[in-house]
Enzyme design. Sequence first.
Site, mmCIF file in Angstrom:
data_model
loop_
_atom_site.group_PDB
_atom_site.id
_atom_site.type_symbol
_atom_site.label_atom_id
_atom_site.label_comp_id
_atom_site.label_asym_id
_atom_site.label_seq_id
_atom_site.Cartn_x
_atom_site.Cartn_y
_atom_site.Cartn_z
ATOM 1 N N LYS A 1 8.416 -34.173 129.256
ATOM 2 C CA LYS A 1 7.422 -33.133 129.522
ATOM 3 C C LYS A 1 6.083 -33.809 129.668
ATOM 4 O O LYS A 1 5.561 -34.413 128.720
ATOM 5 C CB LYS A 1 7.390 -32.112 128.381
ATOM 6 C CG LYS A 1 6.406 -30.965 128.589
ATOM 7 C CD LYS A 1 6.878 -30.006 129.668
ATOM 8 C CE LYS A 1 5.931 -28.814 129.800
ATOM 9 N NZ LYS A 1 6.386 -27.846 130.815
ATOM 10 N N ALA B 1 4.147 -28.722 134.539
ATOM 11 C CA ALA B 1 3.481 -27.590 133.894
ATOM 12 C C ALA B 1 3.022 -26.644 134.995
ATOM 13 O O ALA B 1 2.195 -27.014 135.831
ATOM 14 C CB ALA B 1 2.285 -28.061 133.071
ATOM 15 N N GLY B 2 3.574 -25.436 135.027
ATOM 16 C CA GLY B 2 3.203 -24.511 136.088
ATOM 17 C C GLY B 2 3.724 -24.981 137.430
ATOM 18 O O GLY B 2 4.853 -25.461 137.549
ATOM 19 N N VAL C 1 14.433 -23.392 131.348
ATOM 20 C CA VAL C 1 15.848 -23.028 131.265
ATOM 21 C C VAL C 1 16.648 -23.756 132.341
ATOM 22 O O VAL C 1 17.771 -24.216 132.096
ATOM 23 C CB VAL C 1 16.025 -21.505 131.370
ATOM 24 C CG1 VAL C 1 17.505 -21.128 131.386
ATOM 25 C CG2 VAL C 1 15.347 -20.815 130.200
ATOM 26 N N GLY D 1 15.226 -19.293 139.116
ATOM 27 C CA GLY D 1 15.155 -19.507 137.672
ATOM 28 C C GLY D 1 15.587 -18.336 136.820
ATOM 29 O O GLY D 1 15.906 -18.522 135.640
ATOM 30 N N LYS E 1 11.475 -22.761 134.677
ATOM 31 C CA LYS E 1 11.653 -24.215 134.762
ATOM 32 C C LYS E 1 12.379 -24.791 133.562
ATOM 33 O O LYS E 1 13.252 -25.653 133.702
ATOM 34 C CB LYS E 1 10.298 -24.922 134.883
ATOM 35 C CG LYS E 1 9.580 -24.773 136.184
ATOM 36 C CD LYS E 1 8.374 -25.692 136.266
ATOM 37 C CE LYS E 1 7.411 -25.543 135.119
ATOM 38 N NZ LYS E 1 6.816 -24.205 135.012
ATOM 39 N N PRO F 1 21.138 -16.918 135.527
ATOM 40 C CA PRO F 1 21.023 -15.492 135.202
ATOM 41 C C PRO F 1 19.829 -15.203 134.303
ATOM 42 O O PRO F 1 19.493 -15.993 133.422
ATOM 43 C CB PRO F 1 22.331 -15.171 134.465
ATOM 44 C CG PRO F 1 23.216 -16.334 134.654
ATOM 45 C CD PRO F 1 22.381 -17.504 135.010
#
Length: 238
Positions: A37, A111-112, A17, A170, A15, A200
């Site tokens: 966040k 988160a998660g 990245v 991801g 997530k 990647p």
Amino acid sequence: MSVLMVTGTGTGVGKTVVTAALAATARATGRSVAVLKAAQTGVRDDEPGDVDEVARLAGPLTTTELARYREPLAPATAARREGRAPVRPGRIAAAASELAEVHDLVLVEGAGGLLVRLDAEGGTLADVAGLLRAPVLVVTQAGLGTLNATELTARELRSRGLELPGLVIGSWPEPADLAARCNLADLPDVTGAPLLGAVPAGAGELAPAAFRAAAADWLAPRLGGRWDTAVFRAGRAL
């Protein structure tokens, strides 16, 4: 799409990245970006969190972290164990709305997974998306086991009347195994949502300048990039 929620099918799916790639792509077109966040867990006060990593990779942008808990647990559990107040959906939605007033794009990273609990009442990122009426981008894994978790996430979003613009893988491995290559067709089939990118494996380890230069190659035009699903799939045909 001034506010975009970024959720995953679980922990460690990429997530942060993907959020950085979205931010870098938007910044490259001159858009102002904020990253929010909702709750950072498993990080000490003196350590960089996910928003710091996004800023490192994507470049200067507005970052906001609403809550931080030391233990690597669901936010509701971590808050309870530390005897601290949880961060609730209403507060997250209000913060995102405030950022959206002065930024072209606000990325809200969860988160998660989608239904990880934020508070004892069962508030989740899905509730935040409902309050904002914001689309939810789902970051998923490439290989074996991803279909069930991704389909369940898509079903939950639709059951709540929330928009699912698409999926982003991801961490795409090269070479990819049979399951990953099959999933390029199967993920859109089981979810009814298009693939909108594939980042990647190891992209987060690139130097920031290299990351920013390549980010648009990993995301489809709907996300501001130039990634082509058909070309990507053709190059990995069975």
